[in-house]
Design an enzyme around this catalytic site. Structure first.
Site, short mmCIF file in Angstrom:
data_model
loop_
_atom_site.label_atom_id
_atom_site.label_comp_id
_atom_site.label_asym_id
_atom_site.label_seq_id
_atom_site.Cartn_x
_atom_site.Cartn_y
_atom_site.Cartn_z
N TRP A 134 0.89 -1.17 0.00
CA TRP A 134 0.00 0.00 0.00
C TRP A 134 0.92 1.21 0.00
O TRP A 134 2.14 1.05 -0.07
CB TRP A 134 -0.91 -0.04 1.25
CG TRP A 134 -2.28 0.53 0.99
CD1 TRP A 134 -2.68 1.81 1.18
CD2 TRP A 134 -3.42 -0.17 0.47
NE1 TRP A 134 -4.01 1.95 0.82
CE2 TRP A 134 -4.48 0.76 0.38
CE3 TRP A 134 -3.64 -1.48 0.06
CZ2 TRP A 134 -5.74 0.42 -0.10
CZ3 TRP A 134 -4.89 -1.83 -0.41
CH2 TRP A 134 -5.93 -0.89 -0.48
N ASP A 135 0.37 2.41 0.08
CA ASP A 135 1.27 3.57 0.00
C ASP A 135 2.00 3.83 1.31
O ASP A 135 2.74 4.80 1.41
CB ASP A 135 0.54 4.83 -0.48
CG ASP A 135 -0.71 5.16 0.29
OD1 ASP A 135 -0.96 4.50 1.32
OD2 ASP A 135 -1.46 6.07 -0.13
N TRP A 136 1.82 2.97 2.30
CA TRP A 136 2.58 3.09 3.55
C TRP A 136 3.27 1.78 3.92
O TRP A 136 3.82 1.65 5.00
CB TRP A 136 1.67 3.50 4.70
CG TRP A 136 0.30 2.89 4.64
CD1 TRP A 136 -0.85 3.51 4.28
CD2 TRP A 136 -0.06 1.52 4.91
NE1 TRP A 136 -1.91 2.61 4.30
CE2 TRP A 136 -1.45 1.39 4.70
CE3 TRP A 136 0.65 0.39 5.31
CZ2 TRP A 136 -2.14 0.19 4.85
CZ3 TRP A 136 -0.04 -0.82 5.48
CH2 TRP A 136 -1.41 -0.90 5.25
N ASN A 399 -14.06 0.29 2.77
CA ASN A 399 -13.29 1.51 2.72
C ASN A 399 -13.28 2.07 1.30
O ASN A 399 -12.73 1.45 0.39
CB ASN A 399 -11.84 1.26 3.17
CG ASN A 399 -10.95 2.48 2.96
OD1 ASN A 399 -11.04 3.46 3.68
ND2 ASN A 399 -10.10 2.43 1.93
N GLU A 400 -13.95 3.20 1.11
CA GLU A 400 -13.87 4.04 -0.09
C GLU A 400 -14.45 3.43 -1.36
O GLU A 400 -14.24 3.96 -2.45
CB GLU A 400 -12.41 4.49 -0.35
CG GLU A 400 -11.86 5.34 0.77
CD GLU A 400 -10.47 5.90 0.50
OE1 GLU A 400 -10.11 6.89 1.17
OE2 GLU A 400 -9.76 5.36 -0.37
N GLU A 497 -10.83 10.40 7.86
CA GLU A 497 -9.46 10.23 7.33
C GLU A 497 -8.93 11.58 6.89
O GLU A 497 -9.61 12.31 6.18
CB GLU A 497 -9.42 9.29 6.11
CG GLU A 497 -9.20 7.83 6.41
CD GLU A 497 -8.84 7.05 5.15
OE1 GLU A 497 -8.11 7.60 4.30
OE2 GLU A 497 -9.28 5.90 5.04
#
Length: 822
Positions: A134-136, A399-400, A497
């Site tokens: 993921w981006d983290w 989520n989203e 968020e």
């Protein structure tokens, strides 16, 4: 692909089985081999392939440098776990024998004595999405038996789920619903008695019950005596987390006695969505025990790519840090995992409310029958497992994914849009929502996050704009605008968020890097950054208000840049969070009544730049120290609008307080205040945020002679006669890169021990912004950090998480302020 081979050797035949169930754990040492047989080693269960290889010394730390790429071969290979064992009982003498895997990751073929027992394809009862990066976080698609495995043998019946759900009726009386779900081996119904005893509430009741063959359930409704005073469970900062011991006993015909000792918590939760005077749309806030509660907290991601490394102590450290920063809520993000039981137990104990996403995130999912059956089993299992926890206050379908379809993230052709909408409704509404509402009537459910809530339902479950500030919750990210400018933030009903990135401290990165990596533009730094343009965005945001490091020493430049990213992140999230908290009570231009601020994100999965406030391993970033203040139950917040300074008094307390507001103006060039003001008799109303002070900046500067925007800073706090005091807050009148009069200071500290803590006595010769104490890899936290030092002396306490000494602390200690990196 994972292959599980189990060889069972039967015990010698004995008499007929009697009494309670027999359970034989298969935890411990298994054999582990790869697809072509070139690797054979011991593998611990619970565990995974990566950690087994690491323990045997066959790989290095997977988090080290570029190992996430170098070790991709592990995930691409097929692996076999095998074990031969003897049961301590003769399995042939039992009516029912189950081989139970609590968690298999993920696509597996299971054989017992060379006979196929089954196949798995759902880690939650499905891929953990963020395993693929993921981006983290990194890409580590793990394989293994990541939870408990055992053999269970029983006759007649076996208890598989047990839950306690409180209800508060219209008659102002508490009741407790106890649901027990059994696997029933008998072909006929089984009658018996169930007794429930709650000693502290003077409640004992006995019921005649009957179990039906197959999956039998018993639902008991216990009315709590009106003569008993029931103490409710409250979120952190609002009251105690009281629980009551409950003993439930089942005595069934021809069987054995089951005694279940558990804990009951009494609390109610409502999600209020109703019209607001002066505003279009609907409110979106939570009531706990009838009281509106502003949710303060963050978003939780998996604590490690390798879940077998996540211990009770790991979870306690992270969750206690959340509570210590005045948080009362965490959102478990829908791209990770359903957390282990210990996680929810700790949240119950600490008063941390959980917004629980189901594990669907940022993707389109199939709706074929096999997949839907897998999802239904997953959702049913998780709701039954978790619904006893008072900490869980909301179920959220995904989520989203509502936003993904509404904004067409996946470039769906217009002609196909209705098919995807139909699939969305089929999965999240007709399956997930239907099961949740059937299994748990004590909590609210929203289909997605962000969502417009009831408005989304009205629009056919998919709203045209799920980010509408007049409804539901919002996710908001803006990395290019100046984060100190509060006007860029949405005056939303609920901010679930938002956030900004920073780098973890040098001591955290040092463990997984080499000297060649210690540059902001090194291959390592670029590789660790998984968010597009993330490193440049941080420098841009720093550049709005701070000077970038000019030193020619490359390692000092790297350390200084890390420091500045943490200062920037802390100040940005502080500004945005304070905006949300100060928007609690007012409607401005039809927007407001914000009742939640959950920044992204609490914790890290590895050592890398991310939005977190806690580094991998639990070390507090400056943001977490700031959160301790900006989530304080009593807080004054300042902002400017059209040249006027406003100070708001924000309170989470349940009663009004009469306080004194103290405003102090300092020149950057002097530790002596230029002027001070004390406004007495300030009423800060319960659970509200209203303006308590207003003055034009020009009038302020004129009153405090010799002050200009660039030469002075405003500080303020609230104090009461009873010792009640808010944190000190600050308002910068200009960017610090433009500040006039700031000097390089002589900062010093002495360290001493006092009982179980350590005292750092600080001294400065001049005002020092963003003073940061660091003790490297010594585990613990400070009482305050990243602060503006306006007085010559300050005492900071260090709370160690492991044994240390004055000598070790002095050896590792560094002290940095903004002027050290100019």
């Amino acid at each position: 692909m994972l292959l599980l081979l189990i060889m069972i050797m039967m015990m010698a035949a004995g008499g007929a089985a009697a009494g309670g169930p027999e359970v034989h754990s298969l935890r411990g040492i298994w054999r582990l081999g790869n697809g072509n047989g070139s690797l054979s080693l011991r593998g611990e269960v619970p565990g995974c392939v990566h950690t087994a290889l690491l323990r045997r010394g066959l790989i290095q730390d997977p988090y080290n440098r570029f190992n996430d790429v170098l070790y991709r071969w592990i995930s691409l290979d097929n692996w076999t776990y095998s074990r031969t064992f003897k049961t301590p009982f003769d399995v042939r003498k039992w009516q029912k024998v189950n081989l139970v895997f609590e968690g298999v990751d993920t696509v597996a073929h299971i054989l017992l004595n060379n006979v196929t027992l089954g196949r798995t394809n759902n880690m939650f009862n499905r891929y953990e999405q963020c395993s693929f990066s993921w981006d983290w976080g990194p890409s580590f698609p793990t394989q293994g038996i990541w939870k408990d495995v055992r053999i269970e043998a029983y006759n007649h019946y076996h208890l598989i789920y047990f839950s306690l759900t409180p209800f508060f009726g219209k008659a102002q009386q508490w009741s407790l619903e106890i649901e027990s779900i059994f696997n029933v081996a008998s072909s006929k119904p089984i009658a018996g008695l169930a007794t429930v005893n709650i000693p502290k509430l003077q409640t004992e009741q006995t019921y005649s019950v009957k179990l039906q063959p197959g999956e039998g359930s018993i639902v008991l409704l216990i009315n709590i005596s009106k003569n008993s005073t029931v103490e409710t469970w409250w979120p952190n900062g609002h009251g105690k987390q009281i629980g009551y011991n409950v003993t439930t006993t089942f005595i069934m015909e021809g069987g054995y006695q089951i005694e279940k000792i558990s804990k009951a918590y009494f609390r109610t939760v409502e999600l209020v969505q109703e019209p607001i005077p002066g505003s279009p749309g609907l409110s979106f806030y939570f009531k706990i025990n009838g009281q509106p509660v502003f949710l303060k907290g963050s978003n939780w991601i998996p604590a490690d790519s390798f879940q077998d490394r996540v211990t009770y102590d790991t979870l306690w450290l992270l969750l206690k840090s959340a509570a210590d920063a005045n948080m009362n809520a965490l959102r478990i993000w829908g791209g990770g995992i359903y957390e282990q039981d210990d996680f929810y137990d700790i949240c119950d104990e600490l008063g941390i409310m959980i917004w629980q996403d189901f594990m669907f995130a940022c993707a389109l999912y199939p709706t074929n029958q096999d997949y839907l059956e897998s999802v239904r089993a997953e959702v049913s299992h998780q709701v039954r497992r978790l619904k006893s926890h008072p900490s869980v206050v909301l179920w959220s379908g995904n989520n989203e994914n509502e936003a993904a379809i509404a904004s067409n993230w996946f470039s769906i052709p217009h002609a196909d849009r209705e098919v995807y909408i139909k699939d969305y409704v089929m999965l999240y509404v007709k399956n997930i929502r239907e099961i949740v509402l059937a299994e748990d009537k004590s909590r609210p459910f929203v289909v997605s996050s962000p969502t417009n809530g009831l408005e989304s339902i009205k629009e056919g479950w998919l709203s045209e704009n799920p980010y509408d500030t007049h409804y539901g919750d919002t996710h908001f990210y803006d990395y290019s605008s100046d984060c100190w400018n509060w006007s860029v933030y949405p005056r939303t009903r609920f901010a679930s968020e938002y956030g900004f990135q920073s780098w973890p401290s040098f001591s955290t990165l040092e463990k997984v890097s080499s000297a060649v990596d210690w540059s902001y533009t090194s291959n390592f730094s670029l590789h660790r950054q998984h968010h597009e343009n993330g490193n440049d965005q941080m420098l841009q945001q720093i550049g709005y208000h701070f000077k970038l490091p000019l030193t020619t020493d490359p390692i000092k430049k790297f350390k200084d840049t890390i420091y500045l990213t943490q200062v920037m992140q802390a100040q940005c999230v502080k500004t945005e969070t304070e905006f949300y908290r100060s928007s609690r009570s007012e409607i401005i231009k039809g927007e407001g009544h914000t009742m939640g601020a959950l920044y992204w994100q609490l914790n890290d999965i590895w050592q890398a730049p991310s939005w977190s406030s806690l580094e991998y391993g639990g070390k507090w970033k400056l943001l977490h120290y700031f959160a301790q203040n900006f989530f304080s139950p009593l807080l004054p917040v300042a902002y400017e609008d059209n040249g006027v300074l406003y100070i708001y008094g924000i309170s989470d307390f349940h009663t009004d307080h009469k306080l004194t507001l103290k405003v102090i103006v300092n020149s950057w060039s002097s530790l002596e205040p230029v002027c001070t003001l004390a406004k007495d008799g300030v009423t800060v109303k319960a659970q509200s945020a209203f303006s308590i002070y207003k003055e034009s900046i020009n009038a302020l500067l004129e009153r405090c002679r010799n002050c200009t925007r660039k030469s002075c800073v405003v500080s303020f706090y609230l104090v009461g006669e009873d010792g009640l005091q808010s944190p000190m807050n600050h308002h910068f009148l200009s960017s610090l890169k433009d500040a006039v009069g700031l000097e390089k200071t002589q900062l010093s500290a002495t360290v001493s021990q006092q009982d179980d803590v350590y005292i750092f006595d600080l001294q400065t010769t001049a005002i020092a912004p963003f003073v940061t104490l660091d003790v490297g890899n010594i585990k613990g936290r400070f009482s305050d950090n990243g602060f503006l030092m306006l007085e010559r002396k300050k005492v900071v306490i260090f709370y160690p998480w492991e044994p240390t000494s004055v000598e070790e602390l002095e050896k590792s200690f560094t002290l940095t302020s903004l002027m050290d990196v100019a």
